[in-house]
Scaffold this active site. Structure first.
Site, PDB file in Angstrom:
ATOM      1  N   ASP A  79      50.805  62.518  12.467  1.00  0.00           N
ATOM      2  CA  ASP A  79      50.665  63.881  13.318  1.00  0.00           C
ATOM      3  C   ASP A  79      49.138  64.225  13.574  1.00  0.00           C
ATOM      4  O   ASP A  79      48.794  64.531  14.727  1.00  0.00           O
ATOM      5  CB  ASP A  79      51.289  64.822  12.519  1.00  0.00           C
ATOM      6  CG  ASP A  79      52.814  65.167  12.755  1.00  0.00           C
ATOM      7  OD1 ASP A  79      53.516  64.378  13.315  1.00  0.00           O
ATOM      8  OD2 ASP A  79      53.177  66.515  12.504  1.00  0.00           O
ATOM      9  N   TYR A 116      60.555  58.582   0.794  1.00  0.00           N
ATOM     10  CA  TYR A 116      61.773  59.065   1.621  1.00  0.00           C
ATOM     11  C   TYR A 116      63.208  58.464   1.210  1.00  0.00           C
ATOM     12  O   TYR A 116      64.244  58.813   1.769  1.00  0.00           O
ATOM     13  CB  TYR A 116      61.847  58.747   3.127  1.00  0.00           C
ATOM     14  CG  TYR A 116      60.789  59.687   3.750  1.00  0.00           C
ATOM     15  CD1 TYR A 116      59.674  59.914   3.662  1.00  0.00           C
ATOM     16  CD2 TYR A 116      61.444  60.291   5.103  1.00  0.00           C
ATOM     17  CE1 TYR A 116      58.827  60.678   4.387  1.00  0.00           C
ATOM     18  CE2 TYR A 116      60.635  60.991   5.800  1.00  0.00           C
ATOM     19  CZ  TYR A 116      59.248  61.240   5.738  1.00  0.00           C
ATOM     20  OH  TYR A 116      58.583  62.129   6.249  1.00  0.00           O
ATOM     21  N   LYS A 141      47.030  56.642  -2.391  1.00  0.00           N
ATOM     22  CA  LYS A 141      46.297  57.566  -3.343  1.00  0.00           C
ATOM     23  C   LYS A 141      46.496  56.973  -4.632  1.00  0.00           C
ATOM     24  O   LYS A 141      46.935  57.727  -5.524  1.00  0.00           O
ATOM     25  CB  LYS A 141      47.222  59.009  -3.234  1.00  0.00           C
ATOM     26  CG  LYS A 141      46.828  60.045  -3.968  1.00  0.00           C
ATOM     27  CD  LYS A 141      45.328  60.557  -3.435  1.00  0.00           C
ATOM     28  CE  LYS A 141      44.699  61.591  -4.225  1.00  0.00           C
ATOM     29  NZ  LYS A 141      43.253  61.617  -4.013  1.00  0.00           N
ATOM     30  N   ASP A 181      53.677  59.503   7.943  1.00  0.00           N
ATOM     31  CA  ASP A 181      54.326  60.707   8.518  1.00  0.00           C
ATOM     32  C   ASP A 181      53.230  61.630   8.862  1.00  0.00           C
ATOM     33  O   ASP A 181      52.801  62.129   9.941  1.00  0.00           O
ATOM     34  CB  ASP A 181      55.390  61.397   7.551  1.00  0.00           C
ATOM     35  CG  ASP A 181      55.817  62.314   8.441  1.00  0.00           C
ATOM     36  OD1 ASP A 181      56.234  62.351   9.677  1.00  0.00           O
ATOM     37  OD2 ASP A 181      56.043  63.364   7.569  1.00  0.00           O
ATOM     38  N   ASP A 240      43.521  61.292   1.306  1.00  0.00           N
ATOM     39  CA  ASP A 240      42.742  62.603   1.522  1.00  0.00           C
ATOM     40  C   ASP A 240      41.476  62.221   2.102  1.00  0.00           C
ATOM     41  O   ASP A 240      41.085  62.941   3.120  1.00  0.00           O
ATOM     42  CB  ASP A 240      42.508  63.465   0.091  1.00  0.00           C
ATOM     43  CG  ASP A 240      41.890  62.463  -0.883  1.00  0.00           C
ATOM     44  OD1 ASP A 240      41.997  61.371  -0.562  1.00  0.00           O
ATOM     45  OD2 ASP A 240      41.478  62.951  -2.028  1.00  0.00           O
TER      46      ASP A 240
HETATM   47  C1  IPM Z   1      58.766  62.003  12.172  1.00  0.00           C
HETATM   48  C2  IPM Z   1      59.411  63.158  11.657  1.00  0.00           C
HETATM   49  C3  IPM Z   1      60.468  62.740  10.559  1.00  0.00           C
HETATM   50  C4  IPM Z   1      59.786  62.211   9.643  1.00  0.00           C
HETATM   51  C5  IPM Z   1      61.275  64.141  10.370  1.00  0.00           C
HETATM   52  C6  IPM Z   1      62.090  64.736  11.553  1.00  0.00           C
HETATM   53  C7  IPM Z   1      62.241  63.629   9.010  1.00  0.00           C
HETATM   54  O1  IPM Z   1      58.648  64.045  11.164  1.00  0.00           O
HETATM   55  O2  IPM Z   1      59.426  61.093  12.657  1.00  0.00           O
HETATM   56  O3  IPM Z   1      57.699  61.699  11.872  1.00  0.00           O
HETATM   57  O4  IPM Z   1      59.417  62.725   8.391  1.00  0.00           O
HETATM   58  O5  IPM Z   1      59.926  60.874   9.541  1.00  0.00           O
HETATM   59 MG    MG Z   2      56.442  63.342  11.499  1.00  0.00          MG
END
Ligand code: IPM
Ligand code: MG
Length: 355
Positions: free
Chosen positions: A248, A137, A187, A244, A220
């Site tokens: 999710d 990042y 990875k 990240d 993966d």
């Molecule tokens: C998260 C989001 C952020 C990230 C975005 C909005 C930049 O996806 O907090 O997970 O990638 O960190």
């Molecule tokens: Mg995110």
């Protein structure tokens, strides 16, 4: 009476709908537990951009630095402004305030359906710990011959020994308080500098935590295993981008991102830490009072826990769980038809009743 100054940055889309619901719970619990929260709201984001030509004021980091914590809703409205502009302050806050540990718990709670077959409440109880200040990042890179056919983009990922070591140590300490299992994901079979460095530091650091079962899994395979055997995981440590993505996935298998909380913390408390739901601005449902506020409410609980108000944090979490279990208020993502504010009211009422 203890007093905490909280900066509110509701942002865009449903961020503005879930933050007020989290405040209902925060107010209920601070009344019950005898401390005070003072809020200062900043209307930064896409609307601010329309008036000022920028998403935040130039001195926004100075402004935020004086607060005990920052509570954020969600950022982004790509039809109005590209996401990499709207979201930049979020990444800058994390990096400038050295919020190197991003905690993203994922648990399958009673009353919640998972898309995974044959799994029930309690089967998922993991904590994705994301390195939050470096890795993929970084704002380092550039374009070369950008708009030509031979255009090139370079984006640098940086993995420092210090950065890897501190997130691993933080993960091991968390694992000691949980089920004593830590999985580091990389990875390193393909990325032979940055990710091999993670492997090397891991071998050194793990020696200091002999009571924690430590293993590794490439990202993966780990994505696959989250779906096959989510019960196997306790603390999962990942680089910024992998964390990240995995958070999710962990949120989705635990009933959806509407429920998922997150804390980006500076463990040394030299700077304010940031608390926000994992979900984004969800513009498709924004303005309809139908977003699930629980990700934000649980993030508020994480904020109180980090500020040292553990009893209050537990009270919020218990009220969220009892709301979900009883099903008295359910937003559309949970198969119900109640509103964001119904759900926020239900949880705040439970807090006041059970305190
Ligand atoms: C998260 C989001 C952020 C990230 C975005 C909005 C930049 O996806 O907090 O997970 O990638 O960190
Ligand atoms: Mg995110």
């Amino acid at each position: 009476m203890k007093n905490y100054n909280i900066a509110l940055y509701p942002g865009d889309g449903i961020g503005r709908e879930v933050v007020p619901e989290a405040i209902k719970s925060l107010d209920a619990v601070s009344d019950a537990c005898g401390f005070k929260l003072e809020y200062t709201q900043f209307d930064w984001g896409c609307d601010y951009y329309e008036h000022k030509g920028k998403v935040v004021p130039d001195d926004y980091l100075d402004i935020l630095s004086g607060f005990d914590a920052i509570f954020l809703g969600a950022l982004g409205d790509p039809a109005r402004l590209p996401d990499h502009i709207t979201l930049r302050p979020l990444i800058e806050i994390r990096q400038s305030f050295d919020q190197y540990a991003c905690l993203r718990p994922a648990n399958l709670l009673p009353g919640i359906a998972t898309p995974l077959a044959g799994r029930q409440a309690g089967d998922i109880d993991m904590l994705v710990l994301r390195e939050n200040c470096e890795g993929e990042y970084l704002d380092v890179g550039g374009f070369f011959k950008h708009n030509r056919e031979e255009g090139v983009a370079v984006q640098v990922a940086l993995h420092s020994r210090k950065g890897i070591e501190r997130i691993l140590r933080y993960g091991f300490k968390l694992a000691e308080e949980r089920r004593r299992h830590l999985t580091m994901t990389t990875k390193s079979n393909a990325l032979k500098y940055g990710m091999v460095y993670w492997d090397e530091v891991f071998e050194e650091v793990r020696k200091d935590y002999p009571n924690v079962r430590a293993d590794k899994c490439h990202v993966d395979a780990l994505a696959m295993n989250f779906v096959r055997w989510p019960d196997k995981y306790d603390v999962v440590v990942a680089s910024n981008l992998f964390g990240d993505i995995l958070s999710d996935l962990a949120g989705a298998i635990s009933g959806g991102l509407g429920l998922a909380p997150s804390a980006s913390v500076n463990p040394q408390k030299q700077f304010p830490s940031l608390f926000e739901p994992v979900h984004g601005s969800a513009l498709d449902i924004a303005g309809k009072n139908m977003a699930n506020p629980i990700g934000a409410i649980r993030s508020a609980a994480m904020m109180l826990d980090f500020l040292g108000e553990r009893t209050a944090a537990l009270l919020i979490d218990r009220s969220v769980e009892s709301c979900l279990k009883s099903g008295t208020a359910r937003t559309a993502d949970l198969g119900g038809s109640d509103t964001t504010s119904d759900m926020g009211d239900d949880i705040a009422t439970r807090i006041r009743r059970d305190a």
